[in-house]
Design an enzyme around this catalytic site. Sequence first.
Site, PDB file in Angstrom:
ATOM      1  N   LYS A  80      42.635  35.648  26.710  1.00  0.00           N
ATOM      2  CA  LYS A  80      42.430  34.274  27.203  1.00  0.00           C
ATOM      3  C   LYS A  80      41.989  33.371  26.066  1.00  0.00           C
ATOM      4  O   LYS A  80      41.252  33.823  25.171  1.00  0.00           O
ATOM      5  CB  LYS A  80      41.337  34.252  28.289  1.00  0.00           C
ATOM      6  N   HIS A 113      41.184  30.116  29.867  1.00  0.00           N
ATOM      7  CA  HIS A 113      39.987  30.755  30.425  1.00  0.00           C
ATOM      8  C   HIS A 113      39.288  29.877  31.485  1.00  0.00           C
ATOM      9  O   HIS A 113      38.875  30.372  32.533  1.00  0.00           O
ATOM     10  CB  HIS A 113      39.016  31.106  29.281  1.00  0.00           C
TER      11      HIS A 113
HETATM   12  P1  NDP Z   1      32.274  43.624  37.699  1.00  0.00           P
HETATM   13  O1  NDP Z   1      32.151  43.004  39.039  1.00  0.00           O
HETATM   14  O2  NDP Z   1      33.496  44.369  37.348  1.00  0.00           O
HETATM   15  O3  NDP Z   1      30.993  44.576  37.533  1.00  0.00           O
HETATM   16  C1  NDP Z   1      30.712  45.232  36.335  1.00  0.00           C
HETATM   17  C2  NDP Z   1      29.305  45.809  36.420  1.00  0.00           C
HETATM   18  O4  NDP Z   1      29.257  46.822  37.416  1.00  0.00           O
HETATM   19  C3  NDP Z   1      28.869  46.456  35.131  1.00  0.00           C
HETATM   20  O5  NDP Z   1      27.476  46.241  35.009  1.00  0.00           O
HETATM   21  C4  NDP Z   1      29.156  47.948  35.354  1.00  0.00           C
HETATM   22  O6  NDP Z   1      28.255  48.715  34.579  1.00  0.00           O
HETATM   23  C5  NDP Z   1      28.883  48.077  36.837  1.00  0.00           C
HETATM   24  N1  NDP Z   1      29.717  49.097  37.502  1.00  0.00           N
HETATM   25  C6  NDP Z   1      31.041  49.289  37.381  1.00  0.00           C
HETATM   26  N2  NDP Z   1      31.464  50.296  38.163  1.00  0.00           N
HETATM   27  C7  NDP Z   1      30.373  50.780  38.796  1.00  0.00           C
HETATM   28  C8  NDP Z   1      30.148  51.829  39.720  1.00  0.00           C
HETATM   29  N3  NDP Z   1      31.159  52.582  40.149  1.00  0.00           N
HETATM   30  N4  NDP Z   1      28.884  52.039  40.153  1.00  0.00           N
HETATM   31  C9  NDP Z   1      27.859  51.276  39.729  1.00  0.00           C
HETATM   32  N5  NDP Z   1      27.989  50.260  38.846  1.00  0.00           N
HETATM   33  C10 NDP Z   1      29.238  50.015  38.380  1.00  0.00           C
HETATM   34  O7  NDP Z   1      31.930  42.473  36.639  1.00  0.00           O
HETATM   35  P2  NDP Z   1      32.638  41.749  35.425  1.00  0.00           P
HETATM   36  O8  NDP Z   1      31.978  40.440  35.309  1.00  0.00           O
HETATM   37  O9  NDP Z   1      32.676  42.605  34.238  1.00  0.00           O
HETATM   38  O10 NDP Z   1      34.140  41.458  35.929  1.00  0.00           O
HETATM   39  C11 NDP Z   1      35.246  42.317  35.710  1.00  0.00           C
HETATM   40  C12 NDP Z   1      36.144  41.760  34.616  1.00  0.00           C
HETATM   41  O11 NDP Z   1      36.649  40.473  34.969  1.00  0.00           O
HETATM   42  C13 NDP Z   1      35.420  41.491  33.299  1.00  0.00           C
HETATM   43  O12 NDP Z   1      35.074  42.654  32.601  1.00  0.00           O
HETATM   44  C14 NDP Z   1      36.410  40.593  32.626  1.00  0.00           C
HETATM   45  O13 NDP Z   1      37.488  41.345  32.086  1.00  0.00           O
HETATM   46  C15 NDP Z   1      36.857  39.718  33.785  1.00  0.00           C
HETATM   47  N6  NDP Z   1      36.071  38.457  33.890  1.00  0.00           N
HETATM   48  C16 NDP Z   1      36.747  37.266  33.743  1.00  0.00           C
HETATM   49  C17 NDP Z   1      36.091  36.062  33.863  1.00  0.00           C
HETATM   50  C18 NDP Z   1      36.841  34.801  33.718  1.00  0.00           C
HETATM   51  O14 NDP Z   1      36.215  33.736  33.632  1.00  0.00           O
HETATM   52  N7  NDP Z   1      38.157  34.824  33.670  1.00  0.00           N
HETATM   53  C19 NDP Z   1      34.634  36.005  34.103  1.00  0.00           C
HETATM   54  C20 NDP Z   1      34.016  37.300  34.273  1.00  0.00           C
HETATM   55  C21 NDP Z   1      34.731  38.458  34.179  1.00  0.00           C
HETATM   56  P3  NDP Z   1      28.717  49.832  33.487  1.00  0.00           P
HETATM   57  O15 NDP Z   1      29.685  49.184  32.532  1.00  0.00           O
HETATM   58  O16 NDP Z   1      27.430  50.215  32.848  1.00  0.00           O
HETATM   59  O17 NDP Z   1      29.347  50.924  34.288  1.00  0.00           O
END
Ligand code: NDP
Length: 277
Positions: A80, A113
């Site tokens: 992005k 983005h």
């Molecule tokens: P998510 O909703 O995917 O949640 C991620 C969090 O949940 C992390 O802390 C992870 O920790 C934890 N987690 C994941 N799986 C589990 C599980 N099975 N059990 C318990 N905890 C879990 O959040 P994101 O904000 O990361 O969103 C996903 C993706 O979306 C981003 O990574 C990004 O690529 C995209 N994004 C895009 C945006 C935009 O503006 N276009 C903004 C925000 C995100 P851990 O890693 O320690 O497992």
Amino acid sequence: MNLSGINGTVKLNNGYEMPYLGLGVFLAHDGDEVMNAVQYALQSGYRHIDTAALYENEKGVGEGIRRSGVPREDIFVTSKVWNSDQGYDNTLRAFDDTMNKLGFEYLDLYLIHWPVKGKYIETWKAIETIYKEVRIKSIGVSNFLKHHIEDLNETAEVPPMVNQVEFHPYLVQQDLIDYCKSNQIVYEAWSPLMQGKMLEDKLIKRLAEKYSKTSAQIIVRWDLQKGVVTIPKSVKKERIISNADIFDFEISDDDMKLIDSLDRHERIGADPDNFDF
Ligand code: NDP
């Protein structure tokens, strides 16, 4: 959406296939952390990785993909253009920078983005230019509301193929989903787990018990049954594998409706009509 397995796809409005399940890498550190996460995902069957210039881990994403041994052409990679890089010339430069960091010849999906006022129209023109040069296979937007898309479409030569927005049971935005669907724009969820907060919801926990699944699996499955592409993030091998282990059960219509009823228009991220970054 026909749910056939971990590397099933949806067709974009230009005919290109996008895997409906991917790995998000926001907050995954560049270097070993993101490289390992990408390799765990690809080795367990994921074929879609979502990064962004903002995440400062494109180098590690590219390296993780090369080390995985999975052919580049079998993997769908999104990046992005960040807000401070918007505008025509800046976007062309930002894209080159992204490609240098990833070490790729082409990108599968490039997104604006955020809809930065006064900038996104010119940004889109640059993205269209790169698309016509066939250096990007598909193009789209992120955090666009209906009025942003309508505004963009007034001058766009190529309409957006994807809109990636915050989406989880507390923020459904069914009107936006319906609008995107009727305009052949694939709806993609960011923060599908609400960065972990959704996992604590009582109903989600109860359904996890009922289906003998984890809360995360219930939510990811709900996304796909709603026809929404989803990219849960984890850097942990067991979670990456288990978040995608959702093709051996189906949430009933009644339970889908129960999850839908959790909607309370609550965001964890910024409001696309009111952000200051
Ligand atoms: P998510 O909703 O995917 O949640 C991620 C969090 O949940 C992390 O802390 C992870 O920790 C934890 N987690 C994941 N799986 C589990 C599980 N099975 N059990 C318990 N905890 C879990 O959040 P994101 O904000 O990361 O969103 C996903 C993706 O979306 C981003 O990574 C990004 O690529 C995209 N994004 C895009 C945006 C935009 O503006 N276009 C903004 C925000 C995100 P851990 O890693 O320690 O497992």
